[in-house]
Design an enzyme around this catalytic site. Structure first.
Site, PDB file in Angstrom:
ATOM      1  N   LEU A 157       0.927  -1.138   0.044  1.00 56.66           N
ATOM      2  CA  LEU A 157      -0.161  -0.173  -0.006  1.00 56.66           C
ATOM      3  C   LEU A 157       0.730   1.293  -0.072  1.00 56.66           C
ATOM      4  O   LEU A 157       2.014   1.259   0.440  1.00 56.66           O
ATOM      5  CB  LEU A 157      -0.990   0.065   1.291  1.00 56.66           C
ATOM      6  CG  LEU A 157      -2.007  -1.116   1.369  1.00 56.66           C
ATOM      7  CD1 LEU A 157      -2.547  -1.229   2.841  1.00 56.66           C
ATOM      8  CD2 LEU A 157      -2.681  -1.447  -0.003  1.00 56.66           C
ATOM      9  N   PRO A 158       0.158   2.372  -0.309  1.00 52.79           N
ATOM     10  CA  PRO A 158       1.130   3.464  -0.422  1.00 52.79           C
ATOM     11  C   PRO A 158       1.914   4.154   0.744  1.00 52.79           C
ATOM     12  O   PRO A 158       3.058   4.217   0.922  1.00 52.79           O
ATOM     13  CB  PRO A 158       0.048   4.772  -0.779  1.00 52.79           C
ATOM     14  CG  PRO A 158      -0.997   3.946  -1.483  1.00 52.79           C
ATOM     15  CD  PRO A 158      -1.087   2.777  -0.455  1.00 52.79           C
ATOM     16  N   LYS A 189       7.981  11.450   0.325  1.00 54.87           N
ATOM     17  CA  LYS A 189       7.412  10.460   1.499  1.00 54.87           C
ATOM     18  C   LYS A 189       8.655  10.056   2.311  1.00 54.87           C
ATOM     19  O   LYS A 189       8.522   9.876   3.589  1.00 54.87           O
ATOM     20  CB  LYS A 189       6.377   9.531   1.065  1.00 54.87           C
ATOM     21  CG  LYS A 189       5.845   8.623   2.282  1.00 54.87           C
ATOM     22  CD  LYS A 189       5.133   7.366   1.693  1.00 54.87           C
ATOM     23  CE  LYS A 189       6.081   6.291   1.578  1.00 54.87           C
ATOM     24  NZ  LYS A 189       5.325   5.008   1.361  1.00 54.87           N
ATOM     25  N   LYS A 234      15.152   0.483   5.272  1.00 50.54           N
ATOM     26  CA  LYS A 234      14.738   1.085   3.917  1.00 50.54           C
ATOM     27  C   LYS A 234      14.831   2.606   4.000  1.00 50.54           C
ATOM     28  O   LYS A 234      15.118   3.201   2.933  1.00 50.54           O
ATOM     29  CB  LYS A 234      13.209   0.484   3.795  1.00 50.54           C
ATOM     30  CG  LYS A 234      12.431   1.147   2.660  1.00 50.54           C
ATOM     31  CD  LYS A 234      12.923   0.921   1.417  1.00 50.54           C
ATOM     32  CE  LYS A 234      11.977   1.720   0.359  1.00 50.54           C
ATOM     33  NZ  LYS A 234      12.638   1.394  -0.968  1.00 50.54           N
ATOM     34  N   THR A 269       6.324   0.701   2.063  1.00 50.78           N
ATOM     35  CA  THR A 269       7.326   1.445   3.023  1.00 50.78           C
ATOM     36  C   THR A 269       6.543   2.440   3.864  1.00 50.78           C
ATOM     37  O   THR A 269       5.820   3.334   3.495  1.00 50.78           O
ATOM     38  CB  THR A 269       8.223   2.377   2.003  1.00 50.78           C
ATOM     39  OG1 THR A 269       8.775   1.415   0.971  1.00 50.78           O
ATOM     40  CG2 THR A 269       9.251   3.160   2.638  1.00 50.78           C
TER      41      THR A 269
HETATM   42  P1  NAD Z   1       0.811   2.745  -5.830  1.00 50.16           P
HETATM   43  O1  NAD Z   1       0.132   3.777  -5.311  1.00 50.16           O
HETATM   44  O2  NAD Z   1       1.071   2.629  -7.576  1.00 50.16           O
HETATM   45  O3  NAD Z   1      -0.131   1.548  -5.487  1.00 50.16           O
HETATM   46  C1  NAD Z   1      -0.966   1.348  -4.137  1.00 50.16           C
HETATM   47  C2  NAD Z   1      -2.084   0.703  -4.575  1.00 50.16           C
HETATM   48  O4  NAD Z   1      -2.576   0.497  -3.334  1.00 50.16           O
HETATM   49  C3  NAD Z   1      -3.029   1.163  -5.408  1.00 50.16           C
HETATM   50  O5  NAD Z   1      -3.310   0.465  -6.256  1.00 50.16           O
HETATM   51  C4  NAD Z   1      -4.259   1.475  -4.498  1.00 50.16           C
HETATM   52  O6  NAD Z   1      -5.575   1.476  -5.308  1.00 50.16           O
HETATM   53  C5  NAD Z   1      -4.051   0.604  -3.594  1.00 50.16           C
HETATM   54  N1  NAD Z   1      -4.702   0.703  -2.184  1.00 50.16           N
HETATM   55  C6  NAD Z   1      -4.847   1.538  -1.522  1.00 50.16           C
HETATM   56  N2  NAD Z   1      -5.535   1.385  -0.276  1.00 50.16           N
HETATM   57  C7  NAD Z   1      -5.935   0.167  -0.474  1.00 50.16           C
HETATM   58  C8  NAD Z   1      -6.885  -0.506   0.461  1.00 50.16           C
HETATM   59  N3  NAD Z   1      -7.375  -0.013   1.583  1.00 50.16           N
HETATM   60  N4  NAD Z   1      -7.247  -1.723  -0.174  1.00 50.16           N
HETATM   61  C9  NAD Z   1      -6.744  -2.242  -1.438  1.00 50.16           C
HETATM   62  N5  NAD Z   1      -5.868  -1.347  -1.997  1.00 50.16           N
HETATM   63  C10 NAD Z   1      -5.606  -0.370  -1.651  1.00 50.16           C
HETATM   64  O7  NAD Z   1       2.195   2.793  -4.980  1.00 50.16           O
HETATM   65  P2  NAD Z   1       3.485   1.678  -5.409  1.00 50.16           P
HETATM   66  O8  NAD Z   1       4.316   2.455  -6.184  1.00 50.16           O
HETATM   67  O9  NAD Z   1       2.992   0.409  -5.900  1.00 50.16           O
HETATM   68  O10 NAD Z   1       4.127   1.750  -3.965  1.00 50.16           O
HETATM   69  C11 NAD Z   1       3.514   1.008  -2.830  1.00 50.16           C
HETATM   70  C12 NAD Z   1       4.735   0.934  -1.882  1.00 50.16           C
HETATM   71  O11 NAD Z   1       5.859   0.416  -2.363  1.00 50.16           O
HETATM   72  C13 NAD Z   1       4.986   2.255  -1.390  1.00 50.16           C
HETATM   73  O12 NAD Z   1       4.755   2.324   0.062  1.00 50.16           O
HETATM   74  C14 NAD Z   1       6.183   2.712  -2.006  1.00 50.16           C
HETATM   75  O13 NAD Z   1       6.738   3.703  -1.114  1.00 50.16           O
HETATM   76  C15 NAD Z   1       6.894   1.334  -1.810  1.00 50.16           C
HETATM   77  N6  NAD Z   1       7.813   1.560  -2.973  1.00 50.16           N
HETATM   78  C16 NAD Z   1       7.646   1.794  -4.402  1.00 50.16           C
HETATM   79  C17 NAD Z   1       8.805   1.656  -5.303  1.00 50.16           C
HETATM   80  C18 NAD Z   1       8.239   2.198  -6.734  1.00 50.16           C
HETATM   81  O14 NAD Z   1       9.448   2.434  -7.604  1.00 50.16           O
HETATM   82  N7  NAD Z   1       7.444   2.590  -7.012  1.00 50.16           N
HETATM   83  C19 NAD Z   1       9.970   1.352  -4.999  1.00 50.16           C
HETATM   84  C20 NAD Z   1      10.052   0.748  -3.743  1.00 50.16           C
HETATM   85  C21 NAD Z   1       9.173   0.749  -2.751  1.00 50.16           C
END
Ligand code: NAD
Length: 297
Positions: free
Chosen positions: A65-66, A245, A170, A95
């Protein structure tokens, strides 16, 4: 093979879930965005109608999740923990703040559940390729249970320490990454303003003492490397707002322990200015524009 619930199918979660399917696991999936659920259903996952529905009968529950508020809302406010089988393993890959991870893990423990925090490094490319680094916080026995599942999505699986330790590691890594990307941008902009070719300068730095992940694999200057966000107008990759963030989480962690992070705070302010200029959704390497626009202006 395990029955796994995967909740949160965004930029990272969707490819991670695909890799679990490819490894032969039995997946039920849920996201607030129906299209994301349908794409995984087309690939063979069971589409769930809610997070609780996805968790029914699962041996492992994974969330991606975000941010902290989403993780706390789902596990605590909406009480997803109550829908999870007592023998199941819970893995949160988001994260989030270490305190938030410890709070949710404690609530899980109070219900007799085993939970680990397992944030990732490696970006969307690593998620797609199944080469992520997982940084796990939790009991040693829980780490051993999580490892074979995480190996279907990643290459390097580390045990950082007890609950919350994965998040601390992290955050330290990403603070350094944010500083390195800004520093690399600054050095390249200085060289170009003084007449150097950015590719020549990047090649020189990559074989000299200033070399780092940005100069070697993720150069922020357009035209220096193919297949980087810089080559695609900074689309995709790791967003400025996600880096912001993480730098905010570093600042919170520093405040709570009275640690000094002058460079981390400076980097946070640079990404904040850059995001405020409407660049929040661009890849974080677009921070180079903060320097080039100033240079050109
Ligand atoms: P994103 O916003 O693309 O995806 C998050 C998903 O969670 C969305 O599809 C959203 O609809 C869903 N969501 C939110 N609340 C929800 C709920 N209650 N029930 C079901 N689904 C729900 O974000 P992301 O890029 O996939 O990143 C996710 C995590 O990974 C974050 O914490 C981010 O910091 C971390 N991260 C991201 C990257 C990157 O390159 N994007 C790299 C390393 C770590």
């Amino acid at each position: 093979m395990s029955r796994i619930a995967f909740i949160g199918l965004g930029n990272m979660g969707a490819p991670m879930a695909h890799n679990l399917l490819k490894a032969g696991h039995d997946l039920s999936v849920y996201d607030l965005v129906p299209g994301a659920v349908n794409t995984l259903a087309d690939a063979g996952a069971r589409p769930a109608t809610s997070a609780d529905d996805a968790a029914q009968g699962a041996e492992v529950v994974i969330t991606m999740l975000p941010a902290s508020k989403h993780v706390e809302a789902l596990y605590l406010d909406c009480d997803l923990l109550a829908s999870i089988d007592g023998a199941a393993l819970v893995i949160d890959c988001s994260t989030i703040a270490p305190d938030s991870a410890r709070k949710v893990a404690a609530a899980a423990r109070a219900r007799g559940l085993t939970m680990v925090d397992a944030p990732v490094s490696g970006g969307t490319a690593g998620a797609a390729a199944g080469t992520l680094t997982f940084i796990v916080g939790g009991e040693a026995a829980a780490f051993e249970r999580a490892k074979p599942i995480l190996e279907a999505m990643g290459k390097n699986i580390f045990h950082a320490g007890p609950a919350g330790a994965g998040q601390v590691a992290k955050i330290c890594n990403n603070m350094l990454l944010g500083i390195l990307m800004a520093g690399t941008s600054e050095a390249l902009a200085l060289g170009v303003a003084n007449g150097l070719d950015p590719k020549v300068l990047s090649d020189i730095i990559s074989k000299s003492s200033g070399r780092n992940w940005a100069t070697e694999l993720y150069n922020p200057w357009p035209g220096v490397m193919d297949n980087t966000p810089a080559a695609k107008g900074y689309a995709g990759g790791f967003g400025v707002d996600l880096m912001l963030k993480d730098l905010g989480l570093a600042a919170e962690a520093a405040l709570s322990t009275r640690s000094s992070i002058p460079l981390g705070e400076l980097a946070r302010n640079l990404y904040s200015l850059h995001s405020g200029d409407g660049n929040g959704k661009l890849d974080f390497s677009s921070i180079v524009n903060l320097y080039t626009h100033k240079t050109q202006g």
